[in-house]
Scaffold this active site. Sequence first.
Site, PDB file in Angstrom:
ATOM      1  N   LYS A 246     -12.199  -7.997  10.741  1.00  0.00           N
ATOM      2  CA  LYS A 246     -13.372  -8.421  10.140  1.00  0.00           C
ATOM      3  C   LYS A 246     -13.882 -10.112   9.749  1.00  0.00           C
ATOM      4  CE  LYS A 246     -15.018  -4.260   8.383  1.00  0.00           C
ATOM      5  NZ  LYS A 246     -13.634  -3.429   9.205  1.00  0.00           N
TER       6      LYS A 246
ATOM      7  N   ARG B 199     -20.502  -5.205   3.016  1.00  0.00           N
ATOM      8  CA  ARG B 199     -19.487  -4.546   2.330  1.00  0.00           C
ATOM      9  C   ARG B 199     -20.063  -3.927   1.207  1.00  0.00           C
ATOM     10  NH1 ARG B 199     -14.001  -2.069   4.499  1.00  0.00           N
ATOM     11  NH2 ARG B 199     -13.261  -0.897   3.057  1.00  0.00           N
TER      12      ARG B 199
ATOM     13  N   SER C  33     -11.262  -2.550   9.909  1.00  0.00           N
ATOM     14  CA  SER C  33      -9.595  -3.492   8.955  1.00  0.00           C
ATOM     15  C   SER C  33     -10.431  -5.159   9.263  1.00  0.00           C
ATOM     16  CB  SER C  33      -8.487  -3.473  10.511  1.00  0.00           C
ATOM     17  OG  SER C  33      -8.642  -4.604  11.186  1.00  0.00           O
TER      18      SER C  33
ATOM     19  N   GLU D 144       0.357  -0.863  -0.297  1.00  0.00           N
ATOM     20  CA  GLU D 144       0.111   0.072   0.171  1.00  0.00           C
ATOM     21  C   GLU D 144       0.874   1.046  -0.031  1.00  0.00           C
ATOM     22  OE1 GLU D 144      -2.240   0.344   3.740  1.00  0.00           O
ATOM     23  OE2 GLU D 144      -3.326   2.075   2.617  1.00  0.00           O
TER      24      GLU D 144
ATOM     25  N   ILE E 141      -0.561  -1.881   7.885  1.00  0.00           N
ATOM     26  CA  ILE E 141      -1.288  -1.654   8.850  1.00  0.00           C
ATOM     27  C   ILE E 141      -2.751  -1.203   7.783  1.00  0.00           C
ATOM     28  CG2 ILE E 141      -2.692  -0.067  10.417  1.00  0.00           C
ATOM     29  CD1 ILE E 141       0.362   0.714  10.949  1.00  0.00           C
TER      30      ILE E 141
ATOM     31  N   HIS F 145     -16.282   4.019   4.436  1.00  0.00           N
ATOM     32  CA  HIS F 145     -16.340   3.226   3.674  1.00  0.00           C
ATOM     33  C   HIS F 145     -16.627   1.798   3.615  1.00  0.00           C
ATOM     34  CE1 HIS F 145     -11.738   3.555   5.246  1.00  0.00           C
ATOM     35  NE2 HIS F 145     -12.243   4.614   5.211  1.00  0.00           N
TER      36      HIS F 145
HETATM   37  N1  LIG Z   1     -14.668   4.908  -0.249  1.00  0.00           N
HETATM   38  C1  LIG Z   1     -14.416   4.061   0.439  1.00  0.00           C
HETATM   39  N2  LIG Z   1     -14.560   2.794  -0.289  1.00  0.00           N
HETATM   40  C2  LIG Z   1     -14.595   1.797   0.702  1.00  0.00           C
HETATM   41  N3  LIG Z   1     -13.004   1.591   1.488  1.00  0.00           N
HETATM   42  C3  LIG Z   1     -12.563   2.866   1.192  1.00  0.00           C
HETATM   43  C4  LIG Z   1     -12.355   4.145   0.896  1.00  0.00           C
HETATM   44  N4  LIG Z   1     -12.221   4.255   1.331  1.00  0.00           N
HETATM   45  C5  LIG Z   1     -10.795   3.858   1.689  1.00  0.00           C
HETATM   46  N5  LIG Z   1     -11.174   2.778   2.251  1.00  0.00           N
HETATM   47  C6  LIG Z   1     -10.691   1.829   2.720  1.00  0.00           C
HETATM   48  O1  LIG Z   1     -10.861   0.716   3.623  1.00  0.00           O
HETATM   49  C7  LIG Z   1     -10.064   0.245   4.088  1.00  0.00           C
HETATM   50  C8  LIG Z   1     -10.454  -0.210   6.196  1.00  0.00           C
HETATM   51  O2  LIG Z   1     -11.547  -0.626   5.617  1.00  0.00           O
HETATM   52  P1  LIG Z   1     -12.366  -0.582   7.185  1.00  0.00           P
HETATM   53  O3  LIG Z   1     -13.181   0.190   7.243  1.00  0.00           O
HETATM   54  O4  LIG Z   1     -13.284  -1.950   7.143  1.00  0.00           O
HETATM   55  O5  LIG Z   1     -11.539  -0.347   8.912  1.00  0.00           O
HETATM   56  C9  LIG Z   1      -8.824   1.053   4.293  1.00  0.00           C
HETATM   57  O6  LIG Z   1      -8.037   0.460   3.460  1.00  0.00           O
HETATM   58  C10 LIG Z   1      -9.597   2.559   3.162  1.00  0.00           C
HETATM   59  O7  LIG Z   1      -8.252   2.101   2.661  1.00  0.00           O
HETATM   60  P2  LIG Z   1      -6.821   3.250   2.392  1.00  0.00           P
HETATM   61  O8  LIG Z   1      -6.756   3.775   3.828  1.00  0.00           O
HETATM   62  O9  LIG Z   1      -6.102   2.508   2.017  1.00  0.00           O
HETATM   63  O10 LIG Z   1      -7.780   4.105   1.253  1.00  0.00           O
HETATM   64 MG   LIG Z   2      -6.317  -0.976   4.185  1.00  0.00          MG
HETATM   65 MG   LIG Z   3      -3.028   0.562   5.324  1.00  0.00          MG
HETATM   66 MG   LIG Z   4      -4.292   3.632   4.411  1.00  0.00          MG
END
Ligand SMILES: Nc1ncnc2c1ncn2[C@@H]1O[C@H](COP(=O)(O)O)[C@@H](O)[C@H]1OP(=O)(O)O
Ligand SMILES: [Mg+2]
Ligand SMILES: [Mg+2]
Ligand SMILES: [Mg+2]
Length: 409
Positions: A323, A337, A320, A125, A192, A296
Amino acid sequence: MKLSTLKIADIPRPLLLLSLLILALSTLTTFTARLTQLSRQLSLPSIRRFTTTSPTMSSYAKELEIAQLAVQRATLLTKKVFHEKVKGTTDKSDKSPVTIGDYGAQALIITAIRRAFPHDEIVGEEEASDLRSKSSLSGQIWQLVQAARLEDDKAEETLGGPVKSEDEMLDMIDEGRSGGGAKGRIWALDPIDGTKGFLRGGQYAVCLALMVDGDVKVGVLGCPNLPIDDSAQLDEKAGEDATDEGNGVLFSAVAGEGATSRPLTRGGLAEGKTIHMREIEDITQATFCESVEAAHSSHGDQFEIAKKLGISKKSVRMDSQAKYGSIARGAGDLYLRLPVRKDYQEKIWDHAAGDLIVREAGGEVTDANGKRLDFSKGRTLSENSGVVAAPKAVHAQVLEAVKSVLGSK
Ligand SMILES: Nc1ncnc2c1ncn2[C@@H]1O[C@H](COP(=O)(O)O)[C@@H](O)[C@H]1OP(=O)(O)O
Ligand SMILES: [Mg+2]
Ligand SMILES: [Mg+2]
Ligand SMILES: [Mg+2]
């Protein structure tokens, strides 16, 4: 009798038979090892299965060991940062947060992969360009990386030893630049996952998976803040105020060989236990998990889906891939999701390990249209929309509810 004049007929029969047996066995062992090596290089699963001599000998034993130890070592670093008030947080170009913990864990894990499998590609990432212009941040990460050593010399030796210098650390972070794809051996790494949860004091996971020709073969999730006990059921507070004190679990799976959990340690790998999803007799009693962050996944759609299934229990909100690990061991049942934005493409490192661990524990993972997650399309899951993970027996029922709610929008 001179050795040169020794004839086969002069050798006692039992000795002759024993020598022939030893010769035959050693030839067979060399042949089998060579065939296994060849099948690995050519990615021929059928030959690999044939040459696996015992059911306990994994087809990806070395990959699994390195991945588990590398993730376990990286959690030493992330746990340290988790307890710091100041986590060296900066914003990336997409406005998402990244900390010194994310960079440090990526450097440690990629170094281990590079030492063991120098020809493999890595989709990670993070990248180091911001660090190269911020030397104080880079210096802090270097301190953390140097301190992150497993308290087990053999385990450190297996990982090929420490990162050699700050420059090597930055170069290793940038080794995660692969574009991914459908050919060859490619690792997907999220150092992470759930950075927002990590900053908030919630759940987070260190995630690593190996894909071969676009299929996930090995998956590992390090979840420092989840309970060790597989039977500890999730309640609606499970995603909040998390701590690693007395907690920490390492999930893993190899394709076709089941899923395992073991306590995270500070040294070598602890004994593992096979995990299974829970068999649900009554879907209305299911526990469903979703993101904490409303940006998300669609809390509204997920609420409607649960209602349609007759689930009245409140969802478990958790950051993360913890889940995926939680439902794989039956601490919860469903993970929904549903997309919030049409233009967001899920990243492969956010799902590869969890997808395999849930499927190997008896679950089914698809997108909202019922398609398997396709990890062969590059760095993102561009052919998929959302995620629906459930025990095999009820997945079709859950998917029907998903389609009905999304279709009526
Ligand atoms: N609009 C979005 N829809 C879905 N997932 C997203 C979105 N924006 C960021 N994420 C990612 O959701 C992940 C976390 O998921 P959760 O909410 O289940 O903890 C992160 O890795 C993040 O990615 P990143 O931060 O790399 O951009
Ligand atoms: Mg992630
Ligand atoms: Mg990450
Ligand atoms: Mg990230």
